[in-house]
Scaffold this active site. Structure first.
Site, PDB file in Angstrom:
ATOM      1  N   ASP A  46      47.331  10.713  23.743  1.00  0.00           N
ATOM      2  CA  ASP A  46      47.258  12.163  23.690  1.00  0.00           C
ATOM      3  C   ASP A  46      47.494  12.793  25.051  1.00  0.00           C
ATOM      4  O   ASP A  46      48.070  13.891  25.143  1.00  0.00           O
ATOM      5  CB  ASP A  46      45.903  12.601  23.133  1.00  0.00           C
ATOM      6  CG  ASP A  46      45.933  14.008  22.570  1.00  0.00           C
ATOM      7  OD1 ASP A  46      46.533  14.188  21.495  1.00  0.00           O
ATOM      8  OD2 ASP A  46      45.371  14.914  23.201  1.00  0.00           O
ATOM      9  N   GLU A  68      51.439  14.986  13.056  1.00  0.00           N
ATOM     10  CA  GLU A  68      49.998  15.002  13.341  1.00  0.00           C
ATOM     11  C   GLU A  68      49.291  13.926  12.512  1.00  0.00           C
ATOM     12  O   GLU A  68      48.449  13.190  13.028  1.00  0.00           O
ATOM     13  CB  GLU A  68      49.401  16.382  13.025  1.00  0.00           C
ATOM     14  CG  GLU A  68      49.752  17.467  14.011  1.00  0.00           C
ATOM     15  CD  GLU A  68      48.993  17.334  15.324  1.00  0.00           C
ATOM     16  OE1 GLU A  68      48.234  16.362  15.523  1.00  0.00           O
ATOM     17  OE2 GLU A  68      49.167  18.228  16.173  1.00  0.00           O
TER      18      GLU A  68
END
EC number: 3.5.99.2
Length: 216
Positions: free
Chosen positions: A44, A206
């Protein structure tokens, strides 16, 4: 129905899978294995650079100063408290130096990076806010519904939840939704299809990103 809600509804299966993902639920409960959290944080963190590029491009292409200001302010959170959170968490759970700076990217990470850069380079504000809206709205949706014990949950779990909920973050998501709504409403039919495609790709990625980190 708002255009942003129409787009979400059109991708509801992937949306619900992402916002109710075992990764998110275990993170909030403190039961997520640290190895999965290490993978997630390392992956991330690589988004911050391209997120800033995408957001900066959106700020540049936004129609007016009032449209620009909320996203410009949000960039300060990304570059400040959120960046600091990553550094503190890397130390706390012993993320390796290599994974902090140059991790081997999972396929969904690479694909999402490419989508962000594609949107930024498209020159179309609507495409940019479609991707940004998904990125932040998905996180608000999962963080807003989880229950967690703020007193006992380690900070690297607890702060990741609190960064993505609350009145300020809700205002960021609402701003992005409003920008997306207006851009979609004035787009021609080809533009609406293109916006929908960017939104769909972002939602799918996602879900795939959570899958990749959870199953790594």
């Amino acid at each position: 129905m708002r255009p942003s809600e129409q787009l979400r509804t059109a991708n509801i299966d992937d949306w619900q899978a992402a916002t109710n993902h075992p990764f998110c639920l275990e993170l909030a409960s403190g039961t997520l294995p640290l190895e999965k959290m290490r993978t997630y944080l390392a992956q991330d963190y690589t988004f911050i650079d391209n997120f800033i590029r995408l957001a900066s491009s959106a700020i540049h292409h936004a129609p007016t100063l009032p449209d620009r200001l909320p996203l410009a302010a949000f960039l300060g959170i990304i570059a400040g408290p959120e960046n600091t959170y990553f550094q503190r968490s890397f130390e706390a759970i012993n993320v390796s130096d290599v994974d902090r700076t140059n991790p081997e990217l999972l396929a969904p990470t690479r694909d999402f990076q490419a989508l962000m850069l594609k949107a930024a380079k498209s020159g179309q504000y609507a495409n940019m806010v479609a991707v940004l809206c998904v990125a932040e709205w998905v996180y608000l949706s999962w963080a807003d519904q989880v229950e967690y014990d703020s007193e006992t949950l380690p900070f690297y779990f607890q702060e990741w939840v609190t960064l993505h909920k609350g009145e300020y973050f809700e205002s960021v998501v609402e701003h992005l939704r409003g920008q997306l709504d207006r851009a979609y409403e004035v787009a021609d039919e080809a533009g609406k299809v293109e916006i929908g495609d960017y939104f769909q790709q972002a939602v799918t990625l996602e879900r795939q990103f959570f899958d990749g980190c959870y199953n790594s």
